[in-house]
Design a protein around this motif. Structure first.
Motif, mmCIF file in Angstrom:
data_model
loop_
_atom_site.group_PDB
_atom_site.id
_atom_site.type_symbol
_atom_site.label_atom_id
_atom_site.label_comp_id
_atom_site.label_asym_id
_atom_site.label_seq_id
_atom_site.Cartn_x
_atom_site.Cartn_y
_atom_site.Cartn_z
ATOM 1 N N ALA A 58 -14.841 1.885 31.114
ATOM 2 C CA ALA A 58 -14.693 2.510 32.424
ATOM 3 C C ALA A 58 -13.236 2.408 32.827
ATOM 4 O O ALA A 58 -12.679 1.312 32.860
ATOM 5 N N HIS A 59 -12.615 3.531 33.106
ATOM 6 C CA HIS A 59 -11.197 3.504 33.421
ATOM 7 C C HIS A 59 -10.793 4.700 34.267
ATOM 8 O O HIS A 59 -11.500 5.695 34.352
ATOM 9 N N CYS A 60 -9.631 4.573 34.889
ATOM 10 C CA CYS A 60 -9.097 5.638 35.737
ATOM 11 C C CYS A 60 -7.704 6.007 35.240
ATOM 12 O O CYS A 60 -6.818 5.150 35.180
ATOM 13 N N LEU A 61 -7.520 7.257 34.878
ATOM 14 C CA LEU A 61 -6.213 7.756 34.474
ATOM 15 C C LEU A 61 -5.488 8.312 35.693
ATOM 16 O O LEU A 61 -6.071 9.071 36.464
ATOM 17 N N VAL A 62 -4.243 7.931 35.852
ATOM 18 C CA VAL A 62 -3.434 8.395 36.969
ATOM 19 C C VAL A 62 -2.209 9.113 36.417
ATOM 20 O O VAL A 62 -1.501 8.580 35.563
ATOM 21 N N VAL A 63 -1.976 10.341 36.895
ATOM 22 C CA VAL A 63 -0.834 11.140 36.453
ATOM 23 C C VAL A 63 0.015 11.482 37.667
ATOM 24 O O VAL A 63 -0.490 12.050 38.645
ATOM 25 N N LEU B 84 -8.287 10.577 37.464
ATOM 26 C CA LEU B 84 -9.471 10.946 36.692
ATOM 27 C C LEU B 84 -10.215 9.684 36.274
ATOM 28 O O LEU B 84 -9.667 8.845 35.543
ATOM 29 N N VAL B 85 -11.433 9.534 36.747
ATOM 30 C CA VAL B 85 -12.271 8.388 36.416
ATOM 31 C C VAL B 85 -13.195 8.753 35.253
ATOM 32 O O VAL B 85 -13.883 9.782 35.301
ATOM 33 N N PHE B 86 -13.194 7.943 34.219
ATOM 34 C CA PHE B 86 -14.045 8.170 33.045
ATOM 35 C C PHE B 86 -14.946 6.960 32.816
ATOM 36 O O PHE B 86 -14.492 5.816 32.921
ATOM 37 N N ILE B 87 -16.204 7.211 32.477
ATOM 38 C CA ILE B 87 -17.090 6.194 31.914
ATOM 39 C C ILE B 87 -17.531 6.738 30.566
ATOM 40 O O ILE B 87 -18.171 7.802 30.492
ATOM 41 N N THR B 88 -17.159 6.045 29.502
ATOM 42 C CA THR B 88 -17.355 6.581 28.156
ATOM 43 C C THR B 88 -18.050 5.578 27.244
ATOM 44 O O THR B 88 -18.116 4.375 27.539
ATOM 45 N N ARG B 89 -18.519 6.080 26.127
ATOM 46 C CA ARG B 89 -19.081 5.238 25.063
ATOM 47 C C ARG B 89 -18.239 5.437 23.805
ATOM 48 O O ARG B 89 -18.080 6.549 23.319
ATOM 49 N N ASP B 90 -17.663 4.349 23.311
ATOM 50 C CA ASP B 90 -16.858 4.383 22.084
ATOM 51 C C ASP B 90 -15.659 5.319 22.189
ATOM 52 O O ASP B 90 -15.221 5.888 21.185
ATOM 53 N N VAL B 91 -15.142 5.503 23.390
ATOM 54 C CA VAL B 91 -13.940 6.319 23.577
ATOM 55 C C VAL B 91 -12.916 5.472 24.330
ATOM 56 O O VAL B 91 -12.976 5.373 25.553
ATOM 57 N N SER C 222 -6.034 2.270 48.869
ATOM 58 C CA SER C 222 -5.690 2.366 47.452
ATOM 59 C C SER C 222 -4.455 1.531 47.145
ATOM 60 O O SER C 222 -3.534 1.422 47.947
ATOM 61 N N HIS C 223 -4.452 0.951 45.960
ATOM 62 C CA HIS C 223 -3.306 0.177 45.512
ATOM 63 C C HIS C 223 -2.691 0.888 44.322
ATOM 64 O O HIS C 223 -3.381 1.330 43.423
ATOM 65 N N ASP C 224 -1.381 0.969 44.305
ATOM 66 C CA ASP C 224 -0.684 1.666 43.238
ATOM 67 C C ASP C 224 -0.462 0.705 42.080
ATOM 68 O O ASP C 224 0.522 -0.016 42.025
ATOM 69 N N HIS C 225 -1.405 0.709 41.153
ATOM 70 C CA HIS C 225 -1.282 -0.172 39.994
ATOM 71 C C HIS C 225 -0.437 0.478 38.898
ATOM 72 O O HIS C 225 0.030 -0.200 37.995
ATOM 73 N N GLY C 226 -0.322 1.805 38.956
ATOM 74 C CA GLY C 226 0.510 2.485 37.994
ATOM 75 C C GLY C 226 -0.149 2.698 36.653
ATOM 76 O O GLY C 226 0.394 3.351 35.788
ATOM 77 N N HIS C 227 -1.311 2.107 36.438
ATOM 78 C CA HIS C 227 -2.012 2.300 35.160
ATOM 79 C C HIS C 227 -3.463 1.958 35.381
ATOM 80 O O HIS C 227 -3.882 1.540 36.445
ATOM 81 N N ASP C 228 -4.241 2.156 34.315
ATOM 82 C CA ASP C 228 -5.664 1.866 34.445
ATOM 83 C C ASP C 228 -6.061 0.787 33.466
ATOM 84 O O ASP C 228 -5.302 0.394 32.601
ATOM 85 N N HIS C 229 -7.292 0.324 33.616
ATOM 86 C CA HIS C 229 -7.762 -0.786 32.804
ATOM 87 C C HIS C 229 -9.114 -0.444 32.204
ATOM 88 O O HIS C 229 -9.955 0.154 32.848
ATOM 89 N N ASP C 230 -9.302 -0.887 30.955
ATOM 90 C CA ASP C 230 -10.641 -0.884 30.405
ATOM 91 C C ASP C 230 -11.331 -2.129 30.924
ATOM 92 O O ASP C 230 -10.699 -3.135 31.231
ATOM 93 N N HIS C 231 -12.659 -2.069 31.030
ATOM 94 C CA HIS C 231 -13.413 -3.193 31.557
ATOM 95 C C HIS C 231 -14.316 -3.749 30.462
ATOM 96 O O HIS C 231 -15.205 -3.087 29.985
ATOM 97 N N HIS C 232 -14.045 -4.986 30.068
ATOM 98 C CA HIS C 232 -14.876 -5.659 29.078
ATOM 99 C C HIS C 232 -15.532 -6.849 29.751
ATOM 100 O O HIS C 232 -14.918 -7.538 30.567
#
Length: 389
Positions: A286-291, A358-365, A255-265
């Motif tokens: 598709a994104h991953c939230l890290v707390v 927390l990994v999320f795959i969402t539509r319009d969110v 794992s790499h500590d990116h400190g934030h997540d990214h949306d994928h377009h």
């Protein structure tokens, strides 16, 4: 909350859902898989009015003749044409009946179940059935979702049919078919598009309809090889953080500590529809939230409940590991749209990283909406805690 360290916690039989759009090669893949020694003792549940090919083989008994008699393959045909909400009860009955027949010795022993959907089926109701039925949960566990993707026609299908996008979005493994007859440049663009929709799902190429079961199955949280939970493989948050497609197979880098997540377009260069705002998958995030800090469990439960109520249809899939305040053991979460599997406590953290992921795959969110929602619930929980103090 279930405890995965409890004795017998991993006895349920794994269930894999095989989905994919019409003509994407599910029937061919399933037939080849059932001939593989690694698929011995597999039970298969299919739709009565599913894709032509497998059904005909079943009716004529030809497929059974090609399968190793020692494989003890069992076939159950659903009485409806689509595994949707209206037939969830039929699926429950079929799975319970199959298990009881196994216990009574009325059918040969089986160690795995594969449920094949029709090409137009939404996998979510099937996943809801497996997650929501407490009796089924004692018999079975969801291993993962395998989606076939037609390398020749998928680009058009993704544009025209949201069902195709959703099947890919909820999958744990993607099987690319017909690459031998597809345009090579088109396959490259398709891979990029798949990675944008679901960066955490490894892409396996089926050669002449064949694929190694070891690459497709055992995709769930539980690793049968080690008989423990493999969070890194299951969550694969690196793929979401780095914006890269998942590596082939079961092993991933550190794992790499990116400190934030990214949306994928995705920008499908070289295609006329590359910037079409109406493309279905342009609505997928598709994104991953890290707390970093531990979270109060009551707050997490309330927050996820609120998300499920307000944005349920658009929360295509969610996986996560949570650092619960005051607890030494992590809690894993798994949700599909409005329904969340009962949380489970792991016996120990998988590594030194104790952050909530927390990994999320969402539509319009958008990611920002989820972050703001979490921040609001955390602030509210802190205010209530201060008032109590």
């Amino acid at each position: 909350m279930t405890d995965m360290s409890a004795p017998g916690g991993w006895t349920p039989i794994p269930i894999s859902v095989l989905t994919g759009f019409l003509g994407s090669g599910k029937t061919t893949l399933l037939g080849q898989l059932l001939r593989h020694p690694g698929m011995a003792k597999t039970a298969v549940i299919i739709n009565e009015f599913g894709e032509i090919g497998l059904d005909d083989l079943l009716v004529q008994g030809e497929l059974l003749n090609h399968v190793d008699p020692g494989a003890a393959t069992q076939f159950v045909k659903m009485n409806a044409g689509c595994l949707c909400c209206t037939v969830r009860g039929d699926l429950e009955v079929a799975l319970r009946d199959l298990y009881l027949k196994r216990v009574r010795g009325q059918v040969p022993d089986f160690k795995r179940v594969v449920i094949e959907t029709t090409g137009l089926a939404d996998p979510a109701p099937i996943l809801h059935t497996l997650m929501d039925d407490p009796i089924l949960a004692a018999y079975y566990r969801l291993d993962g979702v395998v989606a076939t993707v037609d390398a020749v026609n998928a680009m058009r299908e993704l544009d025209d049919q949201f069902e195709s996008v959703k099947q890919i979005a909820v999958a744990d493994r993607l099987v690319l078919t017909k690459t031998d007859i597809a345009d090579a440049h088109g396959v490259v663009h398709l891979r990029e598009r798949l990675a944008a929709i679901n960066p955490g799902a490894p892409v396996i190429v089926a050669t002449m309809g064949k694929a190694d079961p070891a690459a497709l199955f055992d995709a769930g949280l539980y690793d049968p090889a080690t008989k423990t939970a493999d969070v890194r493989r299951w969550l694969n948050e690196e793929a979401y953080a780095a914006g890269k497609p998942a590596a082939h197979g079961h092993e991933h880098g550190h794992s790499h500590d990116h400190g934030h997540d990214h949306d994928h377009h995705h920008h499908d260069h070289g295609h006329d529809h590359s910037h079409d705002v109406n493309r279905h998958d342009d609505r997928i995030r598709a994104h991953c939230l890290v707390v970093d800090e531990p979270l109060e469990w009551d707050m997490v439960a309330s927050w996820l409940g609120s998300l499920a109520q307000s944005r349920g249809p658009d929360l295509l899939r969610m996986k996560g590991i949570v650092n619960v305040a005051g607890e030494t053991q992590p809690v894993v979460l798994h949700g599909v749209q409005h329904l969340f599997h009962p949380p489970a406590r792991l016996p120990a953290w998988p590594d030194a990283d104790r952050r909530t992921k927390l990994v999320f795959i969402t539509r319009d969110v958008p990611r920002e909406d989820i972050e703001k929602s979490l921040a609001a619930f955390r602030t509210d929980a802190e205010k209530r805690a201060k008032l109590k103090a």
